[in-house]
Design an enzyme around this catalytic site. Structure first.
Site, PDB file in Angstrom:
ATOM      1  CB  SER A 157     -12.858 -29.883 -15.126  1.00  0.00           C
ATOM      2  OG  SER A 157     -14.149 -29.776 -14.559  1.00  0.00           O
ATOM      3  CE1 TYR A 187      12.074   9.167   0.552  1.00  0.00           C
ATOM      4  CE2 TYR A 187      10.860  10.381   2.227  1.00  0.00           C
ATOM      5  CZ  TYR A 187      11.164   9.194   1.586  1.00  0.00           C
ATOM      6  OH  TYR A 187      10.556   8.036   1.980  1.00  0.00           O
ATOM      7  CG  ASN A 231      15.626  11.752   2.277  1.00  0.00           C
ATOM      8  OD1 ASN A 231      14.941  11.000   2.976  1.00  0.00           O
ATOM      9  ND2 ASN A 231      15.472  13.059   2.271  1.00  0.00           N
ATOM     10  CB  SER A 286       8.468   1.122   4.835  1.00  0.00           C
ATOM     11  OG  SER A 286       9.725   1.615   5.264  1.00  0.00           O
ATOM     12  CG  ASN A 331      -9.454 -26.932 -18.106  1.00  0.00           C
ATOM     13  OD1 ASN A 331      -9.941 -27.221 -19.194  1.00  0.00           O
ATOM     14  ND2 ASN A 331     -10.094 -27.086 -16.965  1.00  0.00           N
ATOM     15  CD  GLN A 333       7.433   4.174   4.085  1.00  0.00           C
ATOM     16  OE1 GLN A 333       8.414   4.712   4.595  1.00  0.00           O
ATOM     17  NE2 GLN A 333       6.343   3.900   4.782  1.00  0.00           N
ATOM     18  CB  THR A 386      -4.556 -11.789 -39.812  1.00  0.00           C
ATOM     19  OG1 THR A 386      -5.373 -12.055 -40.949  1.00  0.00           O
ATOM     20  CG2 THR A 386      -3.086 -11.969 -40.194  1.00  0.00           C
ATOM     21  CG  HIS A 387      -8.366  -9.554 -38.754  1.00  0.00           C
ATOM     22  ND1 HIS A 387      -8.457  -8.309 -38.203  1.00  0.00           N
ATOM     23  CD2 HIS A 387      -7.577  -9.406 -39.860  1.00  0.00           C
ATOM     24  CE1 HIS A 387      -7.789  -7.439 -38.939  1.00  0.00           C
ATOM     25  NE2 HIS A 387      -7.225  -8.090 -39.947  1.00  0.00           N
TER      26      HIS A 387
HETATM   27  N1  ARG Z   1      11.232   4.366   4.520  1.00  0.00           N
HETATM   28  C1  ARG Z   1      11.381   5.443   3.589  1.00  0.00           C
HETATM   29  C2  ARG Z   1      11.145   4.955   2.160  1.00  0.00           C
HETATM   30  O1  ARG Z   1      10.964   3.814   1.941  1.00  0.00           O
HETATM   31  C3  ARG Z   1      12.735   6.043   3.633  1.00  0.00           C
HETATM   32  C4  ARG Z   1      12.910   6.973   4.747  1.00  0.00           C
HETATM   33  C5  ARG Z   1      13.132   8.356   4.387  1.00  0.00           C
HETATM   34  N2  ARG Z   1      12.224   9.041   5.226  1.00  0.00           N
HETATM   35  C6  ARG Z   1      12.239  10.327   5.500  1.00  0.00           C
HETATM   36  N3  ARG Z   1      11.356  10.744   6.290  1.00  0.00           N
HETATM   37  N4  ARG Z   1      13.111  11.141   5.016  1.00  0.00           N
HETATM   38  O2  ARG Z   1      11.131   5.745   1.263  1.00  0.00           O
END
Ligand code: ARG
Length: 502
Positions: A286, A326, A121, A38, A294, A331, A166-167
């Site tokens: 346009s 977790y 976590n 991530s 527009n 993620q 209305t409507h």
């Molecule tokens: N990158 C992870 C997230 O965005 C957090 C990491 C926790 N990962 C884990 N394997 N305990 O949630």
């Protein structure tokens, strides 16, 4: 992270490949490496992670869990990592791991002590909350800007008569001020919901560790205070697992954008009818039809409601059925919340601008205000006020309406009403009401002025409503400022606490 990692950190070679410092060779790669990471999306929480690392390190030193010199080294390393920026981080599974690796690379094995008494976590949950609360305040601030634009335009047009529908049928004349303050009232609740979502978000999960707490004598309240959180998430497992605060915020934003989409549609319709003229800054032309102007910005803002409700659905369906504590699914939940808050905030800003800069054509509004015999309800009310049962009055007016063409003028309507009265009541309408009363009821401005109940469209009622809404605006503005101040104070406090070591 596993217990073995701390040991790995302890003897990591400071000159070694930063990428592998924290996790060594195990899980270092493989075909799914990119899928698992991530890191790119985590740029959004880079600054949050540094703050969380600093607060945690200060707390560890204050509790004697790490030495002051060790804390100093770690904090100095974090400064270096900050200066180098997110882009300079080593490759890694996420920003938490990458920053830790970078710190170890910077200051040596002692950097590995930073992760004592925590897990990614509780760390990631803290980072998300830290960043999201600021985003929620920014979103709330744009709702204030939109309310200001609506309230200002409403005040300027408290007595500009406008057809009300209305409507999608002509229903009753109202005023531009009444129409706009109907949206100000709705957005007022959006601000309140965003502030409430901020309060739910602003508690600290730190110290929950992976989900089972920690053997170290941590001070959870201290890290919470250093980071400007109002308290802690009580249960360690809840701390690591909970993402309901993202649902709450995203739901508030979905509500806001649904309201925006309705406002956009109304303004688009009013532009089509010539009542509302969006400024050129908020319009587009346009490429082929030279005469066109527009309301594209409003159409795009309307579409954002789809994106945000999609994000809410994405978030909820990702969270549905997840066991404690977790799970890596989390993620993929987070980006929905970022997208929603970014899109909703931008759309709100744009709509606020379109409202603030657009112009209302009072003559065009007035020309249609009585169209389709939309004063009929007021006429029925006038007959009922003269003693005719409302049901009978309704019948008389309905009969007159059925006999009248859509563009009938007041004279034709008065004549129709009198014949309908002869038919239904067996006597002239003027046995009940004066000509003057009927004229006033048939006049759109008179019809509006007569509906002066609280929250009604009469200019005086609108002015009263606007005063109440302006008071609430002030309350919300103060509530927002208090939250911003508290965060700024905590930020300065954390910097001071860090400065004691470095
Ligand atoms: N990158 C992870 C997230 O965005 C957090 C990491 C926790 N990962 C884990 N394997 N305990 O949630």
């Amino acid at each position: 992270m596993t217990a073995g990692e701390d040991a790995a950190d302890a003897d990591a070679d400071a000159d070694g490949d930063a990428e592998t410092v924290v996790r060594r060779d195990r899980f270092a790669g493989g075909p799914a490496r990119g899928f698992m990471s991530s890191l790119a999306a985590d740029e959004r929480i880079f600054a949050a992670d540094l703050a969380v690392d600093r607060a945690h390190t200060v707390m560890l030193a204050e509790r004697g869990i790490v030495g002051d010199d060790e804390a100093a080294a770690i904090l100095a390393g974090l400064d270096e990592v900050e200066s180098a920026g997110h882009g300079a981080l080593p490759d890694g599974e996420d920003v938490h791991e990458a920053i830790e690796s970078a710190v170890v690379a910077e200051v040596g094995p002692v950097g590995g002590k930073m992760h004592t008494a925590r897990s990614r976590n509780d760390e990631v949950a803290a980072c998300i909350r830290y960043r999201y609360r600021a985003d929620l305040l920014d979103a709330a601030e744009t709702t204030l800007a939109l309310r200001e634009a609506l309230l200002d335009a409403a005040a300027a047009h408290a007595d500009t008569v406008l057809p009300g529908f209305t409507h999608r049928q002509y229903a009753q004349p109202v005023t531009v001020g009444h129409f706009l303050s109907s949206y100000a009232g709705a957005v007022e609740r959006d601000t309140a919901r965003l502030l409430a979502a901020f309060d739910t978000t602003n508690v600290s999960p730190l110290g929950g560790a992976a989900f089972g707490g920690t053997t170290f004598d941590v001070d959870r309240e201290r890290t919470a205070a250093l980071l400007g959180f109002d308290g802690v998430v009580e249960n360690a497992t809840d701390a690591a697992s909970a993402r309901d605060f993202l649902v709450e915020g995203t739901a508030a934003l979905a509500n806001l954008t649904a309201t925006l989409s309705g406002l956009a549609t109304d303004l688009i319709e009013h532009a089509k009818d010539g009542y509302f003229d969006p400024s050129d800054d908020y319009a587009s032309t346009s490429s082929i039809m030279p005469q066109k102007v527009n309301p594209d910005t409003l159409e795009l803002a309307r579409a954002v409601a789809g994106d945000v409700s999609g994000d809410l659905t994405g978030l909820l369906t990702t969270l549905k059925g997840l066991p404690r504590a977790y799970n890596r699914d989390l993620q993929r939940a987070t980006p929905h919340a970022w997208d929603a808050v970014d899109d909703a905030t931008e759309a709100t800003e744009v709509v606020a601008g379109a409202v603030a800069t657009g112009e209302w054509d009072a003559d065009a509004c007035a020309a249609d205000a009585g169209a389709g015999f939309s004063t009929a309800t007021g006429v029925a009310d006038a007959l009922a006020a003269a003693g005719i049962p409302f049901r009978t009055a309704h019948e008389v007016v309905a009969e007159a309406a059925a006999a009248a063409p859509d563009d009938a003028d007041a004279g034709t309507l008065a004549a129709n009403l009198d014949s309908a009265a002869q038919e239904v009541l067996g006597e002239s309408l003027y046995e009940y009401v004066s000509e003057e009363t009927l004229d006033t009821a048939l006049d759109p401005a008179g019809s509006v002025a007569a509906r002066d109940s609280r929250g009604g469209p009469a200019p005086a009622a609108v002015v009263d409503s606007l005063a109440r809404m302006t008071d609430t605006y002030g309350d919300h503005e103060a509530a927002l400022a208090a939250r911003r101040d508290a965060l700024a104070t905590a930020e300065a406090g954390l910097a001071d606490a860090v400065a004691d070591y470095v």
